[in-house]
Design a protein around this motif. Structure first.
Motif, PDB file in Angstrom:
ATOM      1  N   GLU A  71      43.397  35.328  48.850  1.00 58.09           N
ATOM      2  CA  GLU A  71      43.122  36.334  49.871  1.00 58.09           C
ATOM      3  C   GLU A  71      43.185  37.752  49.292  1.00 58.09           C
ATOM      4  O   GLU A  71      42.374  38.615  49.618  1.00 58.09           O
ATOM      5  N   LEU A  72      44.160  37.999  48.429  1.00 59.88           N
ATOM      6  CA  LEU A  72      44.377  39.342  47.899  1.00 59.88           C
ATOM      7  C   LEU A  72      43.418  39.731  46.780  1.00 59.88           C
ATOM      8  O   LEU A  72      43.036  40.898  46.671  1.00 59.88           O
ATOM      9  N   ARG A  73      43.033  38.772  45.948  1.00 62.43           N
ATOM     10  CA  ARG A  73      42.214  39.101  44.780  1.00 62.43           C
ATOM     11  C   ARG A  73      40.905  39.807  45.148  1.00 62.43           C
ATOM     12  O   ARG A  73      40.572  40.841  44.536  1.00 62.43           O
ATOM     13  N   PRO A  74      40.137  39.321  46.110  1.00 61.59           N
ATOM     14  CA  PRO A  74      38.901  40.037  46.458  1.00 61.59           C
ATOM     15  C   PRO A  74      39.151  41.469  46.935  1.00 61.59           C
ATOM     16  O   PRO A  74      38.343  42.361  46.667  1.00 61.59           O
ATOM     17  N   MET A  75      40.255  41.685  47.603  1.00 61.80           N
ATOM     18  CA  MET A  75      40.583  43.031  48.065  1.00 61.80           C
ATOM     19  C   MET A  75      40.820  43.967  46.875  1.00 61.80           C
ATOM     20  O   MET A  75      40.369  45.116  46.871  1.00 61.80           O
ATOM     21  N   LEU A  76      41.515  43.458  45.855  1.00 59.69           N
ATOM     22  CA  LEU A  76      41.786  44.284  44.678  1.00 59.69           C
ATOM     23  C   LEU A  76      40.541  44.454  43.814  1.00 59.69           C
ATOM     24  O   LEU A  76      40.346  45.513  43.202  1.00 59.69           O
ATOM     25  N   ASP A  77      39.684  43.439  43.786  1.00 59.61           N
ATOM     26  CA  ASP A  77      38.415  43.592  43.063  1.00 59.61           C
ATOM     27  C   ASP A  77      37.567  44.674  43.728  1.00 59.61           C
ATOM     28  O   ASP A  77      36.904  45.461  43.043  1.00 59.61           O
ATOM     29  N   GLU A  78      37.607  44.725  45.050  1.00 59.95           N
ATOM     30  CA  GLU A  78      36.877  45.763  45.778  1.00 59.95           C
ATOM     31  C   GLU A  78      37.421  47.159  45.432  1.00 59.95           C
ATOM     32  O   GLU A  78      36.651  48.085  45.203  1.00 59.95           O
ATOM     33  N   LYS A  79      38.748  47.292  45.361  1.00 59.94           N
ATOM     34  CA  LYS A  79      39.363  48.560  44.979  1.00 59.94           C
ATOM     35  C   LYS A  79      38.977  48.925  43.540  1.00 59.94           C
ATOM     36  O   LYS A  79      38.730  50.096  43.242  1.00 59.94           O
ATOM     37  N   THR A  80      38.914  47.929  42.670  1.00 54.81           N
ATOM     38  CA  THR A  80      38.535  48.172  41.275  1.00 54.81           C
ATOM     39  C   THR A  80      37.110  48.646  41.191  1.00 54.81           C
ATOM     40  O   THR A  80      36.805  49.627  40.484  1.00 54.81           O
ATOM     41  N   ARG A  81      36.207  47.999  41.906  1.00 48.07           N
ATOM     42  CA  ARG A  81      34.802  48.422  41.896  1.00 48.07           C
ATOM     43  C   ARG A  81      34.635  49.844  42.427  1.00 48.07           C
ATOM     44  O   ARG A  81      33.841  50.632  41.900  1.00 48.07           O
ATOM     45  N   ALA A  82      35.396  50.178  43.450  1.00 49.85           N
ATOM     46  CA  ALA A  82      35.348  51.534  43.993  1.00 49.85           C
ATOM     47  C   ALA A  82      35.834  52.534  42.945  1.00 49.85           C
ATOM     48  O   ALA A  82      35.246  53.623  42.794  1.00 49.85           O
ATOM     49  N   ARG A  83      36.833  52.181  42.188  1.00 48.77           N
ATOM     50  CA  ARG A  83      37.364  53.066  41.145  1.00 48.77           C
ATOM     51  C   ARG A  83      36.332  53.229  40.007  1.00 48.77           C
ATOM     52  O   ARG A  83      36.213  54.301  39.414  1.00 48.77           O
ATOM     53  N   MET A  84      35.603  52.154  39.731  1.00 43.11           N
ATOM     54  CA  MET A  84      34.582  52.203  38.668  1.00 43.11           C
ATOM     55  C   MET A  84      33.471  53.176  39.029  1.00 43.11           C
ATOM     56  O   MET A  84      32.905  53.842  38.160  1.00 43.11           O
ATOM     57  N   LYS A  85      33.173  53.276  40.314  1.00 45.51           N
ATOM     58  CA  LYS A  85      32.114  54.165  40.779  1.00 45.51           C
ATOM     59  C   LYS A  85      32.549  55.626  40.767  1.00 45.51           C
ATOM     60  O   LYS A  85      31.718  56.519  40.818  1.00 45.51           O
ATOM     61  N   GLY A  86      33.879  55.819  40.712  1.00 43.91           N
ATOM     62  CA  GLY A  86      34.407  57.186  40.642  1.00 43.91           C
ATOM     63  C   GLY A  86      34.570  57.742  41.978  1.00 43.91           C
ATOM     64  O   GLY A  86      34.739  58.763  42.431  1.00 43.91           O
TER      65      GLY A  86
END
Length: 186
Positions: free
Chosen positions: A171-186
């Motif tokens: 449940e948590l992993r996709p949420m953190l992947d989403e946060k990571t992708r947002a960070r990658m975009k700046g």
């Protein structure tokens, strides 16, 4: 408890104090290097906050595994996952064992068994803590003031092998992947 036994336990605490000064590759939201002790503290907080989602696992055991999992880094420091080569596990175990010197063999052996359990993901508790440990690292990377060349993409694969087998991790992993992708975009 005999005075010598109490002194031996205090000596372990004194040696473990070094963990407060061991820095990891991530940074806090304020831009300071994250210490391994701070990482360990928040991993324990994950267990407390998600206790009701741990599916009947032994919470005391989860907390013990969390507290001990990186304690060997008090001796030789942290090696970021992106830079690991060779047998990091053997060095960390030897370092952990050196911190335990002076304890009774029964106590030292019990703590080493817990460390081995974590390292080998040998129980449901150890597998969950391994997964939460990876998620804690990823979460910190999404929050920290990291260098401009920080490799957020690495985190999208990091620790995936530990995400299977527990609904909380899934449940948590996709949420953190989403946060990571947002960070990658700046």
């Amino acid at each position: 408890m005999e005075r010598s036994e109490a002194a031996a336990r205090l000596a372990v605490l004194e040696r473990a104090e070094a963990l407060k000064d061991v820095f990891r590759s991530g940074f806090t939201g304020e831009g300071r290097p994250e210490s391994t002790a701070a990482h360990t503290w928040r991993l324990c907080l994950w267990v407390v906050l998600f206790e009701d989602q741990c599916g009947g696992l032994d919470i005391a055991r989860l907390l013990k595994l969390a507290v001990l999992h990186d304690l060997g880094e008090a001796v030789s420091g942290d090696i970021p996952a992106t830079e690991q080569a060779g047998d990091k596990s053997a060095q960390e175990r030897a370092d952990f064992a050196s911190l335990l010197e002076g304890l009774s063999s029964a106590q030292a052996d019990g703590l080493l068994e817990l460390w081995d359990e974590y390292e080998n993901a040998a129980s449901p508790e150890a597998r969950l803590i391994k997964g939460l440990d990876k998620l804690e690292t990823i979460l910190q990377h999404t929050q920290g003031q990291n260098p401009a060349d920080f490799d957020y993409g690495f985190n999208l694969d990091y620790g995936q092998q530990y995400m299977e087998g527990h609904p909380l991790l899934q449940e948590l992993r996709p949420m953190l992947d989403e946060k990571t992708r947002a960070r990658m975009k700046g």
